[in-house]
Design an enzyme around this catalytic site. Structure first.
Site, mmCIF file in Angstrom:
data_model
loop_
_atom_site.group_PDB
_atom_site.id
_atom_site.type_symbol
_atom_site.label_atom_id
_atom_site.label_comp_id
_atom_site.label_asym_id
_atom_site.label_seq_id
_atom_site.Cartn_x
_atom_site.Cartn_y
_atom_site.Cartn_z
ATOM 1 C CB THR A 44 -0.940 -0.012 1.223
ATOM 2 O OG1 THR A 44 -0.142 -0.122 2.404
ATOM 3 C CG2 THR A 44 -1.930 -1.168 1.155
ATOM 4 C CB VAL A 46 -0.016 5.563 4.477
ATOM 5 C CG1 VAL A 46 0.416 6.102 5.835
ATOM 6 C CG2 VAL A 46 -0.715 6.655 3.677
ATOM 7 C CB CYS A 47 1.458 0.333 5.101
ATOM 8 S SG CYS A 47 -0.313 0.316 5.462
ATOM 9 N N PRO A 48 4.202 1.539 4.039
ATOM 10 C CG PRO A 48 4.799 1.738 1.785
ATOM 11 C CD PRO A 48 3.628 1.510 2.699
ATOM 12 C CG LEU A 51 5.261 -1.038 8.316
ATOM 13 C CD1 LEU A 51 4.941 -2.311 7.560
ATOM 14 C CD2 LEU A 51 4.992 -1.202 9.796
#
Length: 187
Positions: A44, A46-48, A51
């Protein structure tokens, strides 16, 4: 949904960690601080960014005596594929937990039933397995990894310095507060 100062449940989940697929028990983290980062899905937008930021701060978390785990409803196989495909995700050295049935997401109150995804939830858990801090964001709002680290440091300071509390914006080394004894039972 878990509440502050409640014991987190023990759960077994598959994880992708340091090139291996393995089973992880939440009870394995007893005795150290634990930061749990729920996110909606692999591959996706925003997720990376979140993380990767947690990966960049990982050594600082470890210096505080904490472990970090990320959790999504993807399988550990998808975590591996994302790790293999994304330079940002390749930086991750902490376990990426797989919650495809949503059991952990439901226990922590992050699960979106209609979508089968988790909200952006962040949880700081003390060495006794008690929930000390939680934050929940809409899928479109990314978190601040430095603020998560600050909350961990504040919770750790309070635990180690009985009777002291941390004011808004507290950073390690800054002044703390000692509530008056008459008010302690009322706050």
């Amino acid at each position: 949904m878990l509440k502050i100062n409640e014991q987190i449940p023990d759960m077994k989940l598959m994880a992708y960690h340091n090139g291996e697929e393995k089973e992880v028990n939440l009870s394995d983290y007893r005795g150290k601080w634990l930061v749990v980062i729920f996110y909606p899905a692999d591959f996706t937008f925003v997720c990376p960014t979140e993380l990767e930021e947690a990966a960049d701060l990982y050594e600082q978390y470890k210096k505080e005596g904490a472990e970090v785990v990320s959790v999504s409803t993807d399988t550990h196989f998808v975590h591996k594929a994302w790790h293999d495909a994304s330079p940002a995700i390749q930086k991750i050295k902490y376990p990426m937990l797989a919650d495809p049935t949503g059991v952990m997401s439901r226990a922590f109150g992050t699960y979106i039933e209609e979508e089968g995804l988790a909200l952006r939830g962040t949880f700081v858990i003390d060495p006794d397995g008690l929930l000390k801090s939680m934050e929940m964001n809409d899928l479109s709002v990314g978190r601040n990894g430095k603020e998560i680290l600050r909350k961990l440091q504040a919770a750790k300071f309070v635990r180690e310095n009985n009777g002291q509390v941390c004011p808004a914006g507290w950073e390690p080394g800054a002044d703390t507060l000692v509530p008056s004894l008459e008010l302690v039972g009322k706050i």
